[in-house]
Motif scaffolding. Sequence first.
Motif, PDB file in Angstrom:
ATOM      1  N   HIS A  21     -10.337   2.990  25.427  1.00 33.24           N
ATOM      2  CA  HIS A  21      -9.679   3.693  24.322  1.00 33.24           C
ATOM      3  C   HIS A  21      -9.265   2.629  23.314  1.00 33.24           C
ATOM      4  CE1 HIS A  21      -7.204   6.982  22.536  1.00 33.24           C
ATOM      5  NE2 HIS A  21      -6.682   5.915  21.960  1.00 33.24           N
ATOM      6  N   LYS A  22      -9.842   2.675  22.128  1.00 29.38           N
ATOM      7  CA  LYS A  22      -9.563   1.689  21.083  1.00 29.38           C
ATOM      8  C   LYS A  22      -9.229   2.386  19.778  1.00 29.38           C
ATOM      9  CE  LYS A  22     -10.402  -2.031  23.366  1.00 29.38           C
ATOM     10  NZ  LYS A  22      -9.331  -2.942  23.677  1.00 29.38           N
ATOM     11  N   GLN A  23      -8.321   1.772  19.048  1.00 27.95           N
ATOM     12  CA  GLN A  23      -7.957   2.244  17.719  1.00 27.95           C
ATOM     13  C   GLN A  23      -7.920   1.031  16.813  1.00 27.95           C
ATOM     14  OE1 GLN A  23      -4.652   4.987  17.566  1.00 27.95           O
ATOM     15  NE2 GLN A  23      -3.942   4.043  15.667  1.00 27.95           N
ATOM     16  N   GLU A  24      -8.905   0.945  15.918  1.00 26.02           N
ATOM     17  CA  GLU A  24      -9.014  -0.209  15.038  1.00 26.02           C
ATOM     18  C   GLU A  24      -9.523   0.212  13.671  1.00 26.02           C
ATOM     19  OE1 GLU A  24     -11.514  -3.182  16.758  1.00 26.02           O
ATOM     20  OE2 GLU A  24     -10.346  -3.315  18.599  1.00 26.02           O
ATOM     21  N   LYS A  25      -8.958  -0.359  12.621  1.00 25.36           N
ATOM     22  CA  LYS A  25      -9.429  -0.178  11.252  1.00 25.36           C
ATOM     23  C   LYS A  25      -9.691   1.279  10.890  1.00 25.36           C
ATOM     24  CE  LYS A  25     -11.338  -4.799  11.128  1.00 25.36           C
ATOM     25  NZ  LYS A  25     -12.500  -5.643  10.985  1.00 25.36           N
ATOM     26  N   GLY A  26      -8.780   2.149  11.292  1.00 29.33           N
ATOM     27  CA  GLY A  26      -8.864   3.550  10.911  1.00 29.33           C
ATOM     28  C   GLY A  26      -9.784   4.415  11.755  1.00 29.33           C
ATOM     29  N   VAL A  27     -10.297   3.870  12.846  1.00 28.53           N
ATOM     30  CA  VAL A  27     -11.210   4.619  13.709  1.00 28.53           C
ATOM     31  C   VAL A  27     -10.685   4.620  15.146  1.00 28.53           C
ATOM     32  CG1 VAL A  27     -13.567   4.735  14.640  1.00 28.53           C
ATOM     33  CG2 VAL A  27     -13.191   4.026  12.270  1.00 28.53           C
ATOM     34  N   VAL A  28     -10.757   5.793  15.784  1.00 31.97           N
ATOM     35  CA  VAL A  28     -10.407   5.923  17.196  1.00 31.97           C
ATOM     36  C   VAL A  28     -11.710   6.114  17.970  1.00 31.97           C
ATOM     37  CG1 VAL A  28      -9.193   7.293  18.926  1.00 31.97           C
ATOM     38  CG2 VAL A  28      -8.215   7.022  16.640  1.00 31.97           C
ATOM     39  N   VAL A  29     -11.895   5.314  19.032  1.00 31.84           N
ATOM     40  CA  VAL A  29     -13.088   5.392  19.867  1.00 31.84           C
ATOM     41  C   VAL A  29     -12.655   5.485  21.318  1.00 31.84           C
ATOM     42  CG1 VAL A  29     -15.203   4.217  20.589  1.00 31.84           C
ATOM     43  CG2 VAL A  29     -14.406   3.991  18.242  1.00 31.84           C
ATOM     44  N   GLN A  30     -13.278   6.406  22.051  1.00 33.06           N
ATOM     45  CA  GLN A  30     -12.996   6.547  23.479  1.00 33.06           C
ATOM     46  C   GLN A  30     -14.311   6.631  24.237  1.00 33.06           C
ATOM     47  OE1 GLN A  30     -10.106   9.601  24.580  1.00 33.06           O
ATOM     48  NE2 GLN A  30      -9.475   9.693  22.448  1.00 33.06           N
ATOM     49  N   CYS A  31     -14.287   6.138  25.452  1.00 27.76           N
ATOM     50  CA  CYS A  31     -15.433   6.229  26.334  1.00 27.76           C
ATOM     51  C   CYS A  31     -14.912   6.565  27.721  1.00 27.76           C
ATOM     52  CB  CYS A  31     -16.197   4.904  26.368  1.00 27.76           C
ATOM     53  SG  CYS A  31     -17.549   4.887  27.560  1.00 27.76           S
ATOM     54  N   GLY A  32     -15.618   7.425  28.407  1.00 27.86           N
ATOM     55  CA  GLY A  32     -15.185   7.780  29.748  1.00 27.86           C
ATOM     56  C   GLY A  32     -16.305   8.415  30.538  1.00 27.86           C
TER      57      GLY A  32
END
Length: 106
Positions: A21-32
């Motif tokens: 779960h990452k939140q960087e430079k205005g984007v949220v990305v999740q992997c599971g």
Amino acid sequence: MEVKELTFPGIDESYLKNIIHKQEKGVVVQCGSVVLAKGHLLPFKTLGFHEISYLISGKLKVSTKDGNEKVMNKGDLIYLNKEEIRETETLEDSKILFFLFNALQK
């Protein structure tokens, strides 16, 4: 850079396991990962994220409220827009790797 081992939910855990779960430079990305038993039904819902999922094993039927229906087989990828209302029916025991992404709301 970050490396994570691909793991799946255990018997005593939920059907879903968040791995990244990452939140960087205005984007949220999740992997599971997800494990679903044959006959399991995920009812109609939206996620609020764009989704790309890879079916590692098994067979799924994904339906949207607007009547679109796709059967996924082992090795298939699917893209779902964050606003699509979808339902997933598990036709065979299945393992899924998913990626969710969205721009942060200002």
